[in-house]
Enzyme design. Sequence first.
Site, PDB file in Angstrom:
ATOM      1  N   ASP A   1      -4.497   2.682  -4.973  1.00 50.55           N
ATOM      2  CA  ASP A   1      -3.060   2.817  -4.725  1.00 50.55           C
ATOM      3  C   ASP A   1      -2.497   1.650  -3.928  1.00 50.55           C
ATOM      4  O   ASP A   1      -1.366   1.712  -3.461  1.00 50.55           O
ATOM      5  CB  ASP A   1      -2.777   4.123  -3.977  1.00 50.55           C
ATOM      6  CG  ASP A   1      -3.453   4.155  -2.607  1.00 50.55           C
ATOM      7  OD1 ASP A   1      -4.403   3.384  -2.399  1.00 50.55           O
ATOM      8  OD2 ASP A   1      -3.033   4.973  -1.760  1.00 50.55           O
TER       9      ASP A   1
ATOM     10  N   ASP B   1       0.838  -1.196   0.000  1.00 53.51           N
ATOM     11  CA  ASP B   1       0.000   0.000   0.000  1.00 53.51           C
ATOM     12  C   ASP B   1       0.873   1.245   0.000  1.00 53.51           C
ATOM     13  O   ASP B   1       1.950   1.271   0.613  1.00 53.51           O
ATOM     14  CB  ASP B   1      -0.902   0.001   1.238  1.00 53.51           C
ATOM     15  CG  ASP B   1      -2.131   0.875   1.044  1.00 53.51           C
ATOM     16  OD1 ASP B   1      -2.133   1.659   0.082  1.00 53.51           O
ATOM     17  OD2 ASP B   1      -3.061   0.766   1.850  1.00 53.51           O
TER      18      ASP B   1
ATOM     19  N   LYS C   1      -6.252  10.034  10.945  1.00 50.63           N
ATOM     20  CA  LYS C   1      -5.829   9.414   9.686  1.00 50.63           C
ATOM     21  C   LYS C   1      -6.763   9.741   8.531  1.00 50.63           C
ATOM     22  O   LYS C   1      -6.330  10.156   7.452  1.00 50.63           O
ATOM     23  CB  LYS C   1      -5.742   7.892   9.868  1.00 50.63           C
ATOM     24  CG  LYS C   1      -5.379   7.165   8.575  1.00 50.63           C
ATOM     25  CD  LYS C   1      -5.342   5.661   8.752  1.00 50.63           C
ATOM     26  CE  LYS C   1      -5.065   4.981   7.420  1.00 50.63           C
ATOM     27  NZ  LYS C   1      -5.025   3.509   7.544  1.00 50.63           N
TER      28      LYS C   1
END
Length: 1216
Positions: free
Chosen positions: A1133, A907, A976
């Site tokens: 991604d 990742d 986050k």
Amino acid sequence: MLLHVCFLLYHNASIFSLPFFFPVLEARIQQLQSDIVLDVQHAKVQLVNASKSGRGASSGKSPKNVSGWRTELLKVGQTGKGGGKDASAYKSRWMEKLIQEKTTKTKKLNLKLGIEDKPVKSRKGKLMLPGTTQKNILTKAGKKTASTSKKSKTLKNQEPTAIQADTMAGAPVAAATVPIRKAKGKGKASKEPAPEFSEARDQELAELERKTEAKAQELAEVEKLEWKLNQWAMSASPELVQDNSEARMYEGVQLSVHCYLEACVFCGDIDRAQRLLLTHHRMISRRNLLNIGLYNVMMRVWAKKVKEAGLKPNLTSYCAALECMGRTPNCSPKVINRVLRQMKEDGLCVEELFRLCVFRQDERDMVLRAIHTVEPDFQPSINTVLHTCSSPLVKDFYTEVGHMSTYEALLAEQRMVWHKALVGALRESNMILASITPKAVRLSLYPYLCLMDQKDYVDIMIQSLSNLPPSGESLHILAKELGNRVHNKFCIRMKSHNQMVDKLSHIYNEYAELLAKDSKDFDVLPRERWWKLEAEHSSGPSLLGDNTQWPHTVVVELGTYLVDLMVKHMKVNSDILNPANDRKFIPVLYHMYTFRSNKQVGFIKPHPILTQMQQDAMETTLTFDSYVMPMLCPPVPWTSAKFGAYLLTPTKMMRTVVGANQHEILLEKCQDADLHAVLDSLNQLGNAAWRINQPLLDIIISIFNDKGNEKLDIPPPNSEAPKILRYSQQDLATYSSAEKAHLKRELVKAKKKCSEMHSLRMDALYKLSIANHMRDEVFWFPHNMDFRGRTYPCPPYFNHLGSDVTRAILVFAEGKPLGPGGLKWLKIHLVNLTGLKKRSSLAGRLEYANTIMDDILDSADNPLNGKKWWQNADEPWQALACCMEIANAVRSPDPTHFISHFPVHQDGSCNGLQHYAALGRDVIGATSVNLIPCEVPQDVYSGVAQQVEEFRVRDSEKGLKIAQVLEGFISRKVVKQTVMTVVYGVTRYGGRLQIEKRLKEVDDFPKEYVWDASHYLVQQVFSSLKEMFTGTREIQDWLTESARLIAKSGNTVEWVTPLGLPIIQPYHRTRTQMGTIQDLSLQITHDSKQKPDTVKQKNAFPPNFIHSLDSTHMMLTALYCYSAGLTFVSVHDCFWTHALTVDTMNKVCREQFVALHSQPILQELSNFLLQKYSSQNEQINTTTRPGQTYSMMVNPGSSFRTGQNASGNSASTVEK
């Protein structure tokens, strides 16, 4: 059939009429059994003419009595001439030889015994044949049997007599004593043998007893004779057949077979007779030689055996008899009535035939046909009354199951009623629409309602009813689903009508064979293979087709029309569930209005009766459209923007806002070569084959069925939802206004919770049901993209972009050995899934994994009953799947050769910030997201949380109350999501909602400070990011200002990705459009004729531009991984591959990131915008453009994904 029908002869011999022919073979068999003669050979029979006197005739009267038996015999294997003139002469010659042999043998025997054998007169004075002297034959048991001599009629063309029921057909006679007397004449007694011959006679009888063993040889002679008869039938003169009538066409052969059967029956060899009959029956060439008389012979035999056994016919026996009569054309009703009467006398009922008998194939229909011959109105009754077990231990269980089956049958019955009502309503409405003359400017729905059979439309409507949630659905969404289903079905039928299906099938089969070859050629792309095959099969229709996408308004109007039919004509009795209610027809669906985001929208809600019926029925079948399911074959490669993915269902390469056509126009303007990289990357993603991790799926399903587990992301059932309290008006009168307001808030909260739980439960049910359906299959996910270039699997419910549960149960169908480094990457991947060791290097994570091997193995062996270490991971189900894979690998004989199907993830470290830092050449920002080599991986989320904590400490020292409350609660998890989405355009309001949600999940945080704390933290997060990423903010401001100026000029923002994919933002001002066919109001936000929405254009441009760069990097990585022979899959991604090839994928990923950002991306964007939107009088301000003020600071050896520097030091972030 022979075994079952034979009993009819036992009950009533007159039911079947059995023709009797005086058999030549019977005389031969009787001679062998009664007199035990020596072998007589007939190897060669010469063709002779019998004497007209009938030598050896028994009658003594005129020779005319035996003239009918004159016959000619052919040599074996030869055909006589003129055989058709007097075929009966053959029989006479044969008869005479048999009689002569018997006479000679009898005389020799009498001479030995000293007994005189005189001709015996019958009762009418006729002489008996010498070979058929009347004797009393005693068996070993001393039993006397009936006389075997019979009087035969030999008149020419006379009808044969019926065989009597008491004809001897028992077991073959063994040893016998033969006291021969003179036959009784008219009052004369027979003589006994002389005493002096008694001893000699006993010796002779003993010798004859020993000779009974020669019986098998005699039977073999009969078998040989059968073969000769068959040869004679095959070689018979065709003239003989032509001379006889049709009814007697095969009389000679039939007579021979009949004689042979009766001979076998007489001597007790039932098996041989039955074997012969079955042999002729099975051979088509011989079946036409049989007649009913041959079958009757065997039925008589078994009828006697039934009688001898003392048995009575049962239901199966009568069933077989009636079946035989049903198969017989023009069977006499008298015969059938006789059988039915006999059944009644035996105490059997016709109804029991259909209730207790077992039928095969069409046997039931044949029995019913026979009964209908005498009772045309008879119909077997069906007993629907079910009796349940009366034990109190299982009473509740059977009551619940009974209710389920009752409601299931009730729901099925209602669906049939609704189906019939909707078909009639649709037919009637079509007739009305067809009779209306449409206006020149107004279109009609009539053509769209004639594309398929009316039943097809109704099936679509009934299916949508099953998927309707209890809380209802928006009319617009429901109508759009119905219209799209009709359109998809129409497109598939259009392809079939245009004869495209056959050609497509032929090309696809060859394409699949190429993909299935073991030796993969990575130099030839799937798109190129398809093009080559299509060129080889250029004849016939074009595969691309010219299907025109229906306008959004037409789709919605058609769906609304179908919904209107459902609301008007689907009704149910109000007392269907509760008989106490008044009976009246009520609609199943209701059209109502509700508010969504302060807007009044139409809503379709099911009646509670329908919801109750569906819940109580507990149906176990879910119905999905084929295009929402994974494919069981490889997808069709994308060869253009309009052709690819599914074989028949139309699919667009680029997903767009419903009804928008700006993207299609841009794609049509592109050259084919400009889109090759995009098409090939989609094909690479779609060709990855998958299968289900069955052990893990079974564990998840067991928890799902056991009330779920919210901690493990398994939604609980509705029974676990909070109870919605109901208050009467009397109760509410006792509460104050504040208490009423509180109760109202609690009621709204409970309803919202119940609705959320139901939605999550149904979503999990869909995913797990599809996974369980695919558990033994290999399947594929075809891919397409959105207007920014981000790729997605086409099946929406179940794919690898789903939750932790969905990802955990998916593994690659193709396995690869772990190799020397595969096990290491499995362990590192497990640590990454736990969320621990974010700041540790790869070596540190591997060391940590080795220290917890006991927990890993315990989790794999006892996931639900062990230490449950895996349940504390950030991604628990993926962590458990990885534990199982590691356990299997370390327990294998050689882990390096262990075949692994498990996908390992890599990742990106906040991928959006990586692109911003690379675009702006931001050293500080690049360091925080691992674009600069470091000793240990950097975690931007932890960095932001640390900086926010510093801000909090500073404010807490100043006495700020909320900063003091937040002490100890600022963590990586809290900030986050906001950090991740800032680069994608999240506002302060959206960021505050994200942080508020995270704080509510912290059990110890005081809930009264949630709003103030989230408001404070979002300000600190934005301030921290601004300090850490200075270049990022400058680029965002430039992109935002450019989009604002473009939108104010009346244009939408467009750009082209580095791979040549054109992109346009479809944000326009909303307008209200009335339907062209119905009075339907639609909110259109994508009409290119409307002015652009300036706010959406400017706010969306920065995140959409970064998304397009992110997708470009993924596509480049996919293409180069394909050329390297890797299995590659992406979740935006996050890149997936086998553990064996992780290092290769990381290398390709870094190289393509460097190659992408080595291009002057911002400069090319600036040039494109200036060229497209600027004019001589008006130019966009580009003085803040940062593309020319920074130099590239990274090199191909730098780490962009895992932080591993050029020298090989590990500094990885495998981070989500």
